[in-house]
Design a protein around this motif. Structure first.
Motif, PDB file in Angstrom:
ATOM      1  N   LEU A   1      56.838  75.579  17.938  1.00 56.81           N
ATOM      2  CA  LEU A   1      58.154  75.406  18.536  1.00 56.81           C
ATOM      3  C   LEU A   1      58.859  76.745  18.717  1.00 56.81           C
ATOM      4  N   LYS A   2      58.802  77.586  17.719  1.00 57.78           N
ATOM      5  CA  LYS A   2      59.503  78.875  17.758  1.00 57.78           C
ATOM      6  C   LYS A   2      58.889  79.838  18.775  1.00 57.78           C
ATOM      7  N   LYS A   3      57.579  79.752  18.977  1.00 60.46           N
ATOM      8  CA  LYS A   3      56.885  80.713  19.841  1.00 60.46           C
ATOM      9  C   LYS A   3      56.827  80.279  21.302  1.00 60.46           C
ATOM     10  N   ALA A   4      57.176  79.038  21.599  1.00 55.77           N
ATOM     11  CA  ALA A   4      56.994  78.486  22.950  1.00 55.77           C
ATOM     12  C   ALA A   4      57.927  79.133  23.971  1.00 55.77           C
ATOM     13  N   ASP A   5      57.481  79.141  25.240  1.00 54.78           N
ATOM     14  CA  ASP A   5      58.366  79.518  26.349  1.00 54.78           C
ATOM     15  C   ASP A   5      59.316  78.370  26.678  1.00 54.78           C
ATOM     16  N   LEU A   6      58.820  77.151  26.501  1.00 54.70           N
ATOM     17  CA  LEU A   6      59.605  75.962  26.817  1.00 54.70           C
ATOM     18  C   LEU A   6      59.156  74.827  25.900  1.00 54.70           C
ATOM     19  N   VAL A   7      60.109  74.024  25.452  1.00 56.65           N
ATOM     20  CA  VAL A   7      59.805  72.882  24.585  1.00 56.65           C
ATOM     21  C   VAL A   7      60.164  71.593  25.310  1.00 56.65           C
ATOM     22  N   LEU A   8      59.269  70.623  25.238  1.00 50.67           N
ATOM     23  CA  LEU A   8      59.561  69.274  25.707  1.00 50.67           C
ATOM     24  C   LEU A   8      59.877  68.433  24.478  1.00 50.67           C
ATOM     25  N   LEU A   9      61.133  68.071  24.319  1.00 52.11           N
ATOM     26  CA  LEU A   9      61.562  67.243  23.198  1.00 52.11           C
ATOM     27  C   LEU A   9      61.426  65.785  23.616  1.00 52.11           C
ATOM     28  N   LEU A  10      60.437  65.120  23.064  1.00 52.35           N
ATOM     29  CA  LEU A  10      60.115  63.755  23.478  1.00 52.35           C
ATOM     30  C   LEU A  10      60.764  62.742  22.536  1.00 52.35           C
ATOM     31  N   LEU A  11      61.587  61.873  23.126  1.00 57.00           N
ATOM     32  CA  LEU A  11      62.277  60.844  22.357  1.00 57.00           C
ATOM     33  C   LEU A  11      61.887  59.456  22.850  1.00 57.00           C
ATOM     34  N   ASP A  12      61.971  58.486  21.966  1.00 63.01           N
ATOM     35  CA  ASP A  12      61.680  57.086  22.289  1.00 63.01           C
ATOM     36  C   ASP A  12      62.968  56.455  22.820  1.00 63.01           C
ATOM     37  N   ALA A  13      62.948  56.046  24.100  1.00 61.93           N
ATOM     38  CA  ALA A  13      64.160  55.509  24.718  1.00 61.93           C
ATOM     39  C   ALA A  13      64.631  54.220  24.059  1.00 61.93           C
ATOM     40  N   THR A  14      63.754  53.552  23.325  1.00 61.49           N
ATOM     41  CA  THR A  14      64.142  52.304  22.660  1.00 61.49           C
ATOM     42  C   THR A  14      64.684  52.543  21.252  1.00 61.49           C
ATOM     43  N   ASP A  15      64.595  53.800  20.784  1.00 56.64           N
ATOM     44  CA  ASP A  15      65.034  54.093  19.420  1.00 56.64           C
ATOM     45  C   ASP A  15      65.277  55.593  19.306  1.00 56.64           C
ATOM     46  N   TRP A  16      66.432  56.042  19.806  1.00 61.56           N
ATOM     47  CA  TRP A  16      66.664  57.493  19.917  1.00 61.56           C
ATOM     48  C   TRP A  16      67.932  57.969  19.215  1.00 61.56           C
ATOM     49  N   GLN A  17      68.629  57.108  18.527  1.00 65.02           N
ATOM     50  CA  GLN A  17      69.892  57.512  17.909  1.00 65.02           C
ATOM     51  C   GLN A  17      69.828  57.535  16.381  1.00 65.02           C
ATOM     52  N   GLY A  18      68.601  57.531  15.845  1.00 64.58           N
ATOM     53  CA  GLY A  18      68.440  57.581  14.399  1.00 64.58           C
ATOM     54  C   GLY A  18      68.643  58.976  13.838  1.00 64.58           C
ATOM     55  N   GLU A  19      68.742  59.085  12.532  1.00 62.02           N
ATOM     56  CA  GLU A  19      68.973  60.363  11.869  1.00 62.02           C
ATOM     57  C   GLU A  19      67.818  61.344  12.092  1.00 62.02           C
ATOM     58  N   GLU A  20      66.576  60.840  12.125  1.00 57.21           N
ATOM     59  CA  GLU A  20      65.416  61.733  12.330  1.00 57.21           C
ATOM     60  C   GLU A  20      65.495  62.427  13.679  1.00 57.21           C
ATOM     61  N   ASP A  21      65.841  61.659  14.729  1.00 59.77           N
ATOM     62  CA  ASP A  21      65.945  62.257  16.063  1.00 59.77           C
ATOM     63  C   ASP A  21      67.088  63.262  16.135  1.00 59.77           C
ATOM     64  N   LYS A  22      68.194  62.975  15.470  1.00 57.47           N
ATOM     65  CA  LYS A  22      69.325  63.906  15.456  1.00 57.47           C
ATOM     66  C   LYS A  22      68.931  65.215  14.782  1.00 57.47           C
ATOM     67  N   ARG A  23      68.223  65.097  13.651  1.00 53.66           N
ATOM     68  CA  ARG A  23      67.780  66.315  12.939  1.00 53.66           C
ATOM     69  C   ARG A  23      66.788  67.099  13.792  1.00 53.66           C
TER      70      ARG A  23
ATOM     71  N   GLU B   1      50.145  85.337  32.680  1.00 56.35           N
ATOM     72  CA  GLU B   1      49.630  84.927  31.376  1.00 56.35           C
ATOM     73  C   GLU B   1      49.708  83.428  31.133  1.00 56.35           C
ATOM     74  N   GLY B   2      50.482  82.730  31.986  1.00 57.55           N
ATOM     75  CA  GLY B   2      50.677  81.308  31.774  1.00 57.55           C
ATOM     76  C   GLY B   2      51.926  81.040  30.957  1.00 57.55           C
ATOM     77  N   MET B   3      52.378  79.803  30.990  1.00 55.89           N
ATOM     78  CA  MET B   3      53.588  79.408  30.264  1.00 55.89           C
ATOM     79  C   MET B   3      53.205  78.514  29.087  1.00 55.89           C
ATOM     80  N   ASP B   4      53.716  78.857  27.911  1.00 53.25           N
ATOM     81  CA  ASP B   4      53.456  78.055  26.705  1.00 53.25           C
ATOM     82  C   ASP B   4      54.483  76.934  26.607  1.00 53.25           C
ATOM     83  N   VAL B   5      54.021  75.696  26.766  1.00 47.32           N
ATOM     84  CA  VAL B   5      54.895  74.525  26.687  1.00 47.32           C
ATOM     85  C   VAL B   5      54.479  73.688  25.491  1.00 47.32           C
ATOM     86  N   VAL B   6      55.404  73.461  24.575  1.00 49.58           N
ATOM     87  CA  VAL B   6      55.125  72.690  23.363  1.00 49.58           C
ATOM     88  C   VAL B   6      55.797  71.326  23.468  1.00 49.58           C
TER      89      VAL B   6
END
Length: 457
Positions: free
Chosen positions: A295-317, A217-222
């Motif tokens: 996000l909830k329905k995916a088989d796998l999630v790729l969580l993409l973060l900005d390496a130059t700005d990844w420790q902010g509150e938005e990324d933590k949430r 069926e294929g893999m759902d990647v979000v």
């Protein structure tokens, strides 16, 4: 199945060639009513081709064709079969099919040729289902998995389990029905060992369904992340085309974008989501809501973060949100080409040891990401050439039910119950396994399976 059926086996539409198939006891007789060649179809040697013309009762030529004759039982349906190769196109194929129907053939129902192959004992039900999987396969690996099932590898494994349980059950019933006869009685330990052996095989097949389902069926990647972290750029790279609009303006992607790609032989449906953030824009808010649903329905999630700005509150949430709703995810740090400080790289890896570091702009690290996707889909130990895979949800359900019955049999043995109670659970397990191969499947299940086929197959 006394009637003769006919149907167009190739896709309907304009094409260079088309194939019209006919199966049944009157296939050769009906063919002779419309075909004019060097000899009668009835007298033609089996498994040979003959050039000729299809003509109407008035002698009008409909088309030049090649006619293949295949006499039972060495045919797909184990009935007499005729295949007419003609020019493709709506008019020609439709005219030939109508002539065959006028002369006594009946229009084939969806999947009826394969259904006859099953009912006539040429293939079992799991092999019949694999026919459509072969037709619908989108990658080389999914095709190989389907062909493996069509060749009977799953059937062989199941039949070995069924034979072992059937022999054990037969021995139990002899002990119960003819206690006065002099024969070696079956011990509870032998029954327990056979049930455990069968469960071990079934557990391995059930475990393979995770991989088999992905191949079929294929893999759902979000892809999920804050706005402007490179989600659309990653989608464009993996699909090798500009599927999503890329700008430096956060919030450019307002809706979910889907694209199916072939990565290492795995069919993967990539979903580029709207950047997840607090927003008062009503349109963007809808996109964010759809992102969370994906996000909830995916088989796998790729969580993409900005390496130059990844420790902010938005990324933590966002990280907490992903962990709360998804068991399977890969953290990907993008824009590594902008990170010049080695200590920053070390800190990223210290806090995220399983993360993948990439630069989509510089196209670095993306081969590592693709390998991680393949490893997740198939696992490091998968051997598609030798390992039997379960690819069908119906099969997996019946395997779990069979396992449950065997566990009940083992519980009955542990509780000191009599052999007749154990025998009932073994019969239940065999019933579920037989529904996969078709030995115990009822007519409603069989009809539902074949109704999903195309007409000429």
């Amino acid at each position: 199945m006394e009637d003769t059926i006919a149907g167009i086996s190739t896709a309907v539409g304009n094409a260079g060639l088309a194939v019209i198939r006919m199966s049944g006891g009157k296939a050769f007789e009906i063919a002779d009513m419309v075909f004019r060649g060097r000899e009668k179809v009835v007298s033609q040697k089996s498994h040979t081709l003959q050039y000729g013309r299809i003509v109407t009762d008035d002698g009008e030529i409909v088309d030049e064709v090649l006619l293949t004759k295949m006499a039972a039982p060495r045919t797909y349906t184990r009935e007499d079969v005729v295949e007419i190769s003609c020019h493709g196109g709506y008019y020609v194929t439709g005219s030939i099919l109508n002539l065959l129907i006028e002369k006594g053939a009946r229009p084939a129902e969806p999947g009826e040729f394969t259904k006859r192959a099953f009912l006539n004992g040429r293939i079992d039900l799991s092999q019949a289902e694999a026919v459509m999987d072969v037709i619908q396969a989108r990658t080389s690996k999914s095709s190989r998995a389907a062909l493996s099932q069509l060749e009977g590898k799953l059937s062989s494994e199941l039949n070995a389990i069924i034979d072992g349980l059937t022999n054990t059950l037969a021995h139990i019933e002899v002990d119960l029905d003819y206690p006065e006869y002099d024969h070696e009685e079956l011990s509870m330990k032998q029954v327990e060992d056979e049930a455990k052996k069968a469960m071990s095989h079934l557990d391995r097949l059930i475990e393979s369904f995770h991989y088999g389902k992905i191949l079929r069926e294929g893999m759902d990647v979000v892809i999920i992340g804050r706005p402007n972290t490179g989600k659309s750029s990653l989608l464009n790279y993996l699909t090798r085309k500009n599927r999503a609009i890329v700008t430096d303006i956060p919030g450019t992607t307002r809706d979910v974008i889907e694209e199916t790609v072939n990565i290492g032989g795995i069919p993967i449906k990539l979903t580029d989501t709207a950047g997840v953030r607090e927003t008062e824009d009503p349109v963007e808010s809808i996109g964010v809501a759809r992102s969370l649903e994906a996000l909830k329905k995916a088989d796998l999630v790729l969580l993409l973060l900005d390496a130059t700005d990844w420790q902010g509150e938005e990324d933590k949430r966002l990280s907490e949100l992903v962990k709360a709703h998804q068991e399977h995810f890969i953290t990907v740090f993008n824009k590594m080409d902008l990170v010049k400080d080695e200590s920053t790289v070390q800190e990223i890896m210290k806090q995220n040891p399983d993360a993948v570091l990439v630069s989509i702009k510089a196209e670095t690290g993306l081969d590592v990401l693709e390998k991680r996707l393949i490893d997740f889909a198939l696992g490091n130990k998968m051997d598609l050439d030798n390992q039997v895979l379960v690819t069908n949800a119906r099969h997996e359900q019946q395997l779990r039910l069979a396992c449950g019955a065997l566990e009940s049999a083992l519980e009955a043995i542990r509780s000191g119950m009599t052999l007749d109670i154990v025998a009932l659970e073994l019969k239940t397990a065999l019933e579920h396994l037989g529904r996969i191969t078709g030995q115990t499947a009822d007519e409603e299940i069989i009809n539902a399976i074949f109704s999903r086929f195309c007409i000429g197959k």
